[in-house]
Design an enzyme around this catalytic site. Structure first.
Site: not given
Lengths: 82, 490
Positions: B80, B157, B181
């Site tokens: 990420k 997310s 997330s």
């Protein structure tokens, strides 16, 4: 803009009840301006109007915190490091 | 032999270590697949083709020289774009940090590299990790690979992290989890995601959303892969004072394939109640599967869980505003609108409410700890609904119309408040072919039992055998929106 003291007369449209968290769920433009100024966010009036729904949803959610009798529950102040 | 990009991390690591397959070939296959599919899927913000190939050649040379391979030797991973990477830009999916290039790796990135992993690239996310939908206005919203016809959200997310694993663009990824997330995109993309106990994995070098709620965790197809990755990532880090000094167990050796005798509490009130019928059916079926495998399942409740939402809001909004205040004052127009509004709403939280929220947090933790003295695990849906389409703001669940964002984080964020370890595991599909996920929640620092149950369930079921339609033959997925994200491909 808050908290209002217990027993203090609510000064905005959305105040309900005398709780110390003052269940404010609706705000005037002046109150929004004050809120933004306190946080030094420099938000214009038109942006504040657009932001109003998000703020009012937040306030409605936060008002829930007052419903739970938390009494002497000690807040989490340390991480669980073991 | 199976296609290389179909193999698990454990299979790849074993085959590379035994020289059945070259790490160069593995990395090249993944890069080819990314080139073929990611113009459409938009999982990656940066692809590190040359550095990854150079690392793979070095890994091959090390094996040839007889050096002992690490547990992830030559295995590609993707991160990420919230994890610092030395010399490689780390944007948090934002315009504000579009040109930020850290000088050092985040601790977990350094640990994965030390274990032999090769970084393929950096992954898309909801801007600054502040949203469970996984949308990104600056770089384009990743496409959930389970629907070829409609652009559905991947969940966030860690949206790119979910899509990359589901579509076979990386065998494993890292995500961060402040309200769900890791688990939400894992559930919506049909993969496995682990949120470890708060303090188990270092957050040093990971851009924060809310310090006291942020967790770092692995995402992969299987729980066994998450176990392998966690072993490499976890442990005390002097750079993160919240990390625990407890020794890190060998999570892989805990995967016995058995749940016999485990006591599992099915969370019905608040969790199953209010979920879509197909989600309820899938989780109840999973409970019966665990029972058939020898676990003892009964229904339990967390009395104060309804207060998790306002408490989590008060904490996350306050901490996020504190971190972002400098940019929110100087560059408000550079945030995507939903994130800017959410950050500004944090100004409505008083100090009193923040402390009340910490009291709720203590109460919830106490209630969960107490439940977990009588149960080894708790079971609940990960999300009450499956992936909505991009732009959808409400979902219908039963007779109720619910805000999408509120629905997505409703069942995951209580465990960010309490810090307990949770694994999201695929447990079924809707009639439309969209994945459903369930959460297995364990005692603090007992990731071993969580992973053991998740792995045993996965051995006994076939959900992981399905592949999304947009992860078909490489080259078959390109379509509208193809092309590199703006200025993002390296």
């Amino acid at each position: 803009m808050r908290p209002r003291g217990e027993g203090e007369a609510p000064a905005c449209q959305g105040c309900r009840g005398p709780g110390i968290l003052a269940r404010v769920t609706r705000l005037t433009l002046d109150e929004l301006r004050l809120l933004a100024r306190l946080a030094d966010l420099g938000v214009h009036d038109e942006e504040l109007e657009a932001l109003r729904p998000a703020i009012e949803r937040a306030l409605a959610s936060l008002a829930e915190l007052e419903r739970l009798p938390l009494g002497d529950v000690e807040p989490t102040t340390q991480y669980r490091v073991t | 032999m199976a296609e290389l990009t179909e193999l698990t991390v454990a299979e790849l690591a074993r085959m590379i270590a035994s020289k059945e397959v070259s790490p160069v070939e593995v990395v090249r296959r993944y890069l080819d697949r990314i080139a073929a599919l990611d113009g459409h899927l938009r999982a990656f913000l940066t692809v590190c083709a040359e550095p990854a190939l150079a690392a793979a050649r070095q890994a091959e040379a090390d094996l040839g020289a007889g050096r002992t391979p690490g547990p992830l030797h030559g295995v590609p991973v993707a991160l990420k774009d919230l994890f610092d990477t030395a010399g490689l830009r780390t944007t948090a999916g934002s315009k504000i940090l579009a040109d930020r290039t850290p000088r050092a790796d985040a601790t977990v990135v350094a640990r994965l590299r030390a274990a032999g992993a090769i970084v393929l690239g950096k992954l898309n996310l909801h801007e600054f990790a502040y949203g469970p939908e996984g949308v990104n206005e600056h770089y384009g919203t990743p496409r959930n690979p389970w629907d070829a016809a409609r652009h559905r959200i991947p969940g966030g997310s860690s949206s790119g992290s979910g899509v990359a694993v589901a579509a076979g663009l990386a065998p494993a990824t890292l995500g961060s989890d402040t309200g769900g997330s890791v688990r939400i995109p894992a559930a919506l993309c049909g993969i496995t995601g682990l949120k470890p106990t708060y303090g188990r994995v270092s957050r040093a070098g990971v851009l924060p959303l809310a310090w006291s709620m942020d967790h770092v965790g692995p995402m992969a197809r299987t729980a066994a892969d998450c176990a392998l990755l966690l072993r490499c990532m976890a442990g005390y880090d002097p750079a993160d004072p919240t990390t625990s000094v407890r020794p890190v167990p060998d999570y892989t050796s805990a995967l016995t394939g058995s749940v016999r005798g485990l006591r599992v509490g099915l969370l019905r009130a608040f969790f199953l109640e209010g979920a879509a019928p197909e989600v309820v059916e899938a989780v109840e079926r999973a409970a019966r599967t665990l029972e058939a495998l020898g676990a003892k399942v009964d229904e339990v409740a967390v009395p104060s869980v309804a207060y998790a939402a306002p408490a989590a809001f008060a904490i996350v909004a306050s901490e996020a505003l504190a971190y972002h205040a400098r940019w929110l004052r100087a560059r408000p127009g550079d945030y995507q609108r939903d994130v800017r509004d959410r950050l500004r709403a944090g100004a409505a939280v008083t100090g009193l409410q923040y402390v009340r929220a910490q009291q709720v947090r203590a109460l919830l933790r106490r209630e969960l700890d107490e439940l977990l003295t009588r149960h080894d695990l708790l079971l609940a849906p990960t999300t009450p609904v499956v992936a909505p389409v991009v732009g959808q703001t409400e979902v219908t669940v039963g007779d109720a119309v619910v805000d999408v964002r509120t629905a997505l984080i409703r069942l995951t964020r209580p465990f960010n408040l309490t810090g307990h370890p949770v694994c999201s595991v695929p447990c079924g599909f809707t009639a439309d072919g969209l994945p459903i996920g369930m959460q297995l929640v364990g005692r603090a620092f007992d990731e071993a039992t969580v992973l053991r149950a998740a792995d045993a369930y996965q051995r006994a079921t076939e959900w992981l055998q399905r592949r999304p339609p947009l992860a078909g033959a490489a080259g078959g997925g390109a379509g509208p929106g193809s092309g590199a994200a703006p200025g993002a491909r390296g």
